[in-house]
Design an enzyme around this catalytic site. Structure first.
Site, PDB file in Angstrom:
ATOM      1  N   HIS A   1      -3.412  80.033-113.578  1.00 38.83           N
ATOM      2  CA  HIS A   1      -4.938  80.602-114.033  1.00 38.83           C
ATOM      3  C   HIS A   1      -5.656  79.226-114.432  1.00 38.83           C
ATOM      4  CE1 HIS A   1      -3.812  80.558-117.978  1.00 38.83           C
ATOM      5  NE2 HIS A   1      -2.917  81.501-118.042  1.00 38.83           N
TER       6      HIS A   1
ATOM      7  N   HIS B   1      -4.060  77.093-117.093  1.00 36.68           N
ATOM      8  CA  HIS B   1      -3.190  75.963-116.856  1.00 36.68           C
ATOM      9  C   HIS B   1      -3.831  74.828-116.141  1.00 36.68           C
ATOM     10  CE1 HIS B   1      -0.728  79.776-115.859  1.00 36.68           C
ATOM     11  NE2 HIS B   1      -0.179  79.194-117.194  1.00 36.68           N
TER      12      HIS B   1
ATOM     13  N   CYS C   1      11.845  86.484-127.684  1.00 38.31           N
ATOM     14  CA  CYS C   1      10.490  87.067-126.895  1.00 38.31           C
ATOM     15  C   CYS C   1      10.730  86.595-125.583  1.00 38.31           C
ATOM     16  CB  CYS C   1       9.165  86.659-127.587  1.00 38.31           C
ATOM     17  SG  CYS C   1       7.818  86.993-126.242  1.00 38.31           S
TER      18      CYS C   1
ATOM     19  N   CYS D   1       7.736  84.485-124.357  1.00 38.22           N
ATOM     20  CA  CYS D   1       7.515  82.915-124.854  1.00 38.22           C
ATOM     21  C   CYS D   1       8.624  82.126-124.551  1.00 38.22           C
ATOM     22  CB  CYS D   1       7.367  83.143-126.540  1.00 38.22           C
ATOM     23  SG  CYS D   1       6.284  83.745-126.920  1.00 38.22           S
TER      24      CYS D   1
ATOM     25  N   CYS E   1       6.137  89.977-131.335  1.00 35.37           N
ATOM     26  CA  CYS E   1       6.251  88.623-130.919  1.00 35.37           C
ATOM     27  C   CYS E   1       4.878  88.284-131.629  1.00 35.37           C
ATOM     28  CB  CYS E   1       6.233  88.551-129.444  1.00 35.37           C
ATOM     29  SG  CYS E   1       5.427  86.956-129.013  1.00 35.37           S
TER      30      CYS E   1
ATOM     31  N   HIS F   1       2.634  87.263-128.116  1.00 35.01           N
ATOM     32  CA  HIS F   1       2.360  88.237-127.212  1.00 35.01           C
ATOM     33  C   HIS F   1       2.175  89.575-127.514  1.00 35.01           C
ATOM     34  CE1 HIS F   1       3.983  84.846-124.921  1.00 35.01           C
ATOM     35  NE2 HIS F   1       3.259  85.154-124.055  1.00 35.01           N
TER      36      HIS F   1
ATOM     37  N   LYS G   1      -7.109  84.603-125.775  1.00 35.78           N
ATOM     38  CA  LYS G   1      -6.495  83.461-124.776  1.00 35.78           C
ATOM     39  C   LYS G   1      -6.651  83.852-123.240  1.00 35.78           C
ATOM     40  CE  LYS G   1      -2.392  81.180-124.026  1.00 35.78           C
ATOM     41  NZ  LYS G   1      -0.696  81.234-123.966  1.00 35.78           N
TER      42      LYS G   1
ATOM     43  N   LYS H   1      -2.540  85.456-117.800  1.00 28.77           N
ATOM     44  CA  LYS H   1      -2.282  86.682-116.708  1.00 28.77           C
ATOM     45  C   LYS H   1      -1.685  87.796-117.215  1.00 28.77           C
ATOM     46  CE  LYS H   1      -3.157  85.188-112.722  1.00 28.77           C
ATOM     47  NZ  LYS H   1      -3.914  86.032-111.867  1.00 28.77           N
TER      48      LYS H   1
HETATM   49  N1  MSP Z   1       7.241  76.157-119.319  1.00 32.52           N
HETATM   50  C1  MSP Z   1       6.535  75.860-120.591  1.00 32.52           C
HETATM   51  C2  MSP Z   1       6.237  74.347-120.797  1.00 32.52           C
HETATM   52  C3  MSP Z   1       7.417  73.633-120.740  1.00 32.52           C
HETATM   53  S1  MSP Z   1       7.003  71.873-120.913  1.00 32.52           S
HETATM   54  C4  MSP Z   1       8.417  71.027-121.025  1.00 32.52           C
HETATM   55  C5  MSP Z   1       5.256  77.002-120.782  1.00 32.52           C
HETATM   56  N2  MSP Z   1       4.699  76.941-119.705  1.00 32.52           N
HETATM   57  S2  MSP Z   1       3.336  78.042-119.581  1.00 32.52           S
HETATM   58  O1  MSP Z   1       3.429  78.129-117.947  1.00 32.52           O
HETATM   59  O2  MSP Z   1       3.499  79.192-120.229  1.00 32.52           O
HETATM   60  O3  MSP Z   1       2.035  77.039-120.078  1.00 32.52           O
HETATM   61  C6  MSP Z   1       2.010  75.956-119.741  1.00 32.52           C
HETATM   62  C7  MSP Z   1       1.015  75.223-120.441  1.00 32.52           C
HETATM   63  O4  MSP Z   1      -0.473  76.009-120.038  1.00 32.52           O
HETATM   64  C8  MSP Z   1       0.928  75.085-121.867  1.00 32.52           C
HETATM   65  O5  MSP Z   1       0.480  73.983-122.345  1.00 32.52           O
HETATM   66  C9  MSP Z   1       0.116  76.299-122.330  1.00 32.52           C
HETATM   67  O6  MSP Z   1      -0.737  75.956-123.775  1.00 32.52           O
HETATM   68  C10 MSP Z   1      -1.126  76.219-121.299  1.00 32.52           C
HETATM   69  N3  MSP Z   1      -1.855  77.134-121.147  1.00 32.52           N
HETATM   70  C11 MSP Z   1      -1.663  78.560-120.810  1.00 32.52           C
HETATM   71  N4  MSP Z   1      -2.758  79.453-121.085  1.00 32.52           N
HETATM   72  C12 MSP Z   1      -3.688  78.803-121.525  1.00 32.52           C
HETATM   73  C13 MSP Z   1      -5.166  78.972-121.816  1.00 32.52           C
HETATM   74  N5  MSP Z   1      -5.580  79.839-121.971  1.00 32.52           N
HETATM   75  N6  MSP Z   1      -5.806  77.852-122.098  1.00 32.52           N
HETATM   76  C14 MSP Z   1      -5.215  76.454-122.030  1.00 32.52           C
HETATM   77  N7  MSP Z   1      -4.059  76.164-122.071  1.00 32.52           N
HETATM   78  C15 MSP Z   1      -3.369  77.137-121.744  1.00 32.52           C
HETATM   79  O7  MSP Z   1       4.750  77.035-121.999  1.00 32.52           O
END
Ligand code: MSP
Length: 503
Positions: free
Chosen positions: A18, A21, A126, A129, A143, A146, A292, A295
């Site tokens: 999304h 990311h 969790c 997480c 959690c 979440h 935040k 998904k």
């Molecule tokens: N797999 C772990 C990261 C491992 S790094 C060695 C993870 N993955 S994640 O897919 O959940 O998140 C990846 C990144 O996306 C994180 O830095 C997280 O902060 C970022 N984001 C997820 N949702 C977000 C927003 N709504 N806004 C900005 N960044 C966000 O954590």
């Protein structure tokens, strides 16, 4: 020139990407492009985090094998990044052999150095997480991130002696006050460390989807421990890439994963006998109406759809302009359209069409050279210098603010002097030459963001962007526009969009 190693988090493949990311990706991509532009040797790494309970559960729920599932979802991330013009140098998947080799080697080093022991983990977990929580962390048994029920676990696990690294970590923070950016995130991590560290469980026996520990194959490595090591896998842990890039490492991460990157990871590096990362850059969250974007929250915006409607450049510009690195920021379509219409269409786009139009009509299409007789080039230089410094200090919002100030200077001079009403070619040339110089400088400064439009601006004013690749510092000297080439009225770069049209 130096090396610049920039990483993003590797994304869980439990679901599609999304815009939250994409926010990490676009920031990292822009920094990487800026550093390539100033001649640095850049290694930009991203990828997918494919082990752990969450991914295994998603595959199960879809009645697919985990391998089929991870192949499918890793590709979805690659597709989104392609659509957003993300130019990474390497895409690592944690299910790759090269990663397994690096993880086992790293873990063995920790084990051999005496930082791992066998114990029993009792507590809560969790799955969303992929993190362990103590009774104190939980909020009403849920959690804290979440708000979902935590799973109670009791398992024989291997533990990493994180607690033994408290003093070394504090020293690391004291020795390099800029290791974590921005400052308030540094303080947050440091106070967490000062509050006392507990050892962490690093293995699971109740799950088989993961990398087996080299000294005890009944256990698979806990997903976060495996994931963090990706930063070393990709540059060749212990090889020439490591020698070259590790001391230039910049990890860009979201604020929710500070504990892993600012506490665990530097301690893991110390335990393995290598230097901690050079810098951790922490960004905030993209919010939708204060929540935040996620998904699971049902408010995830599809970056592919958005880029399809507005173009990758507009999405990139909006995210970097509107949200300074570090702070949370609200996402809304209205704000995106507003930025698009005001900054891109009205300001940059309009400047380009006006200038090229008058060159075409009043100067027979021959571009005049910049003289500094109309615009104050000392002031222009101040904006350019501030923007360059901001790029190197991870301040993309500030860069784009400076860019708008430059564009405004040129647009104001055009309004005031109205060259389309003048007859004297010298007078017209003086105004347009300086405005063309602004367009040249702006195109360079925004090229890490407007990756499709910046070369078009360059071409429209008779220049070729590829001619200055990796020499941005020289090209950003003020007053270099020589003119003399024939240019035509430029096609509109940013046709106006949507609701905000009426404003
Ligand atoms: N797999 C772990 C990261 C491992 S790094 C060695 C993870 N993955 S994640 O897919 O959940 O998140 C990846 C990144 O996306 C994180 O830095 C997280 O902060 C970022 N984001 C997820 N949702 C977000 C927003 N709504 N806004 C900005 N960044 C966000 O954590």
């Amino acid at each position: 020139m130096t090396e610049f190693f920039i990483t993003t988090p590797i994304y869980y493949v439990n679901d599609v990407p999304h815009l939250g990311h994409a926010y990490s990706m676009i920031n990292a991509d822009a920094f990487a492009r800026w550093h390539r532009g100033i001649g640095d040797e850049v290694f930009f790494l991203t990828g997918t985090d494919e082990h752990g309970q969450k991914v295994a559960d998603s595959a199960d729920a879809a009645s697919m094998s985990v391998t089929e599932w991870t192949d499918l979802y890793a590709q979805r991330f690659k597709d989104a990044w392609e659509k957003l013009d993300i130019a990474y140098d390497d895409f690592i998947r944690t299910t790759e052999k090269r990663h397994e080799v690096a993880v086992r080697k790293f873990l063995q080093a920790l084990y051999d150095n005496g930082h791992i022991y066998l114990g029993t983990y009792t507590g809560s977990y969790c799955v969303s997480c992929e993190a362990y929580y103590s009774a104190n962390d939980a909020v009403d048994g849920l959690c804290p991130v979440h708000r979902r029920p935590l799973i109670e676990m009791e398992e024989e696990n291997y533990f990493f002696r994180l607690s033994a690294f408290q003093d070394q970590l504090v020293k690391w923070y004291d020795d390099d006050p800029t290791a974590v950016f921005p400052d308030f995130r540094r303080n947050e991590a440091l106070s967490f460390i000062r509050g006392g560290l507990e050892d962490v469980s690093i293995s699971r026996t109740s799950l088989s989807w993961g990398i087996p520990l080299p000294w005890d194959e009944r256990h698979v490595c806990y997903v976060w421990f495996d994931a963090l090591i990706n930063y070393l896998t990709a540059i060749g842990y212990d090889g020439a890439g490591y020698e070259r890039f590790w001391e230039h490492s910049h990890h860009l991460v979201g604020k929710d994963i500070i504990r892993f990157h600012c506490v665990w990871w530097p301690a893991m590096c110390m335990a393995a006998g290598i230097a901690p990362p050079q810098k951790v850059l922490v960004h905030g969250w993209l919010l939708v109406k204060g929540e935040k974007m996620a998904k699971s929250g049902g408010n995830g915006v599809d970056p592919i759809d958005l880029a399809g409607i507005y173009g990758a450049d507009a999405v990139r510009y909006y995210l970097l302009r509107e949200h300074a690195l570090g702070a949370d920021g609200d996402f809304s379509i209205e704000a995106l359209e507003h930025r698009y219409n005001v900054d891109l269409a009205n300001n940059i786009g309009n400047l380009l069409s006006r200038v090229t139009n008058v060159v075409d009509k009043s100067l027979g299409g021959v571009a005049p050279r910049a003289t500094g007789n109309v615009l104050d080039f000392a002031e222009v230089k101040e904006h350019v210098d501030r923007a360059s410094r901001a790029w190197s200090a991870f301040g993309s919002a500030q860069v784009l603010e400076e860019v708008q100030l430059l564009v405004r200077m040129a647009n104001a001079a055009l309004e005031e002097r109205a060259p389309w009403k003048l007859r004297d070619a010298n007078e017209i040339g003086a105004i347009l030459g300086d405005a063309l110089e602004i367009l040249r400088l702006v195109a360079i400064l925004v090229s890490p963001v407007l990756v499709e439009s910046a070369p078009k601006i360059f071409a429209a004013i008779g220049l070729e962007m590829s001619a200055i690749s990796s020499s941005y510092s020289q090209a950003l000297e003020v007053g270099l526009y020589q003119g003399g080439m024939t240019i035509a009225k430029a096609a509109p770069l940013f046709p106006r969009k949507g609701q905000a049209r009426a404003r």
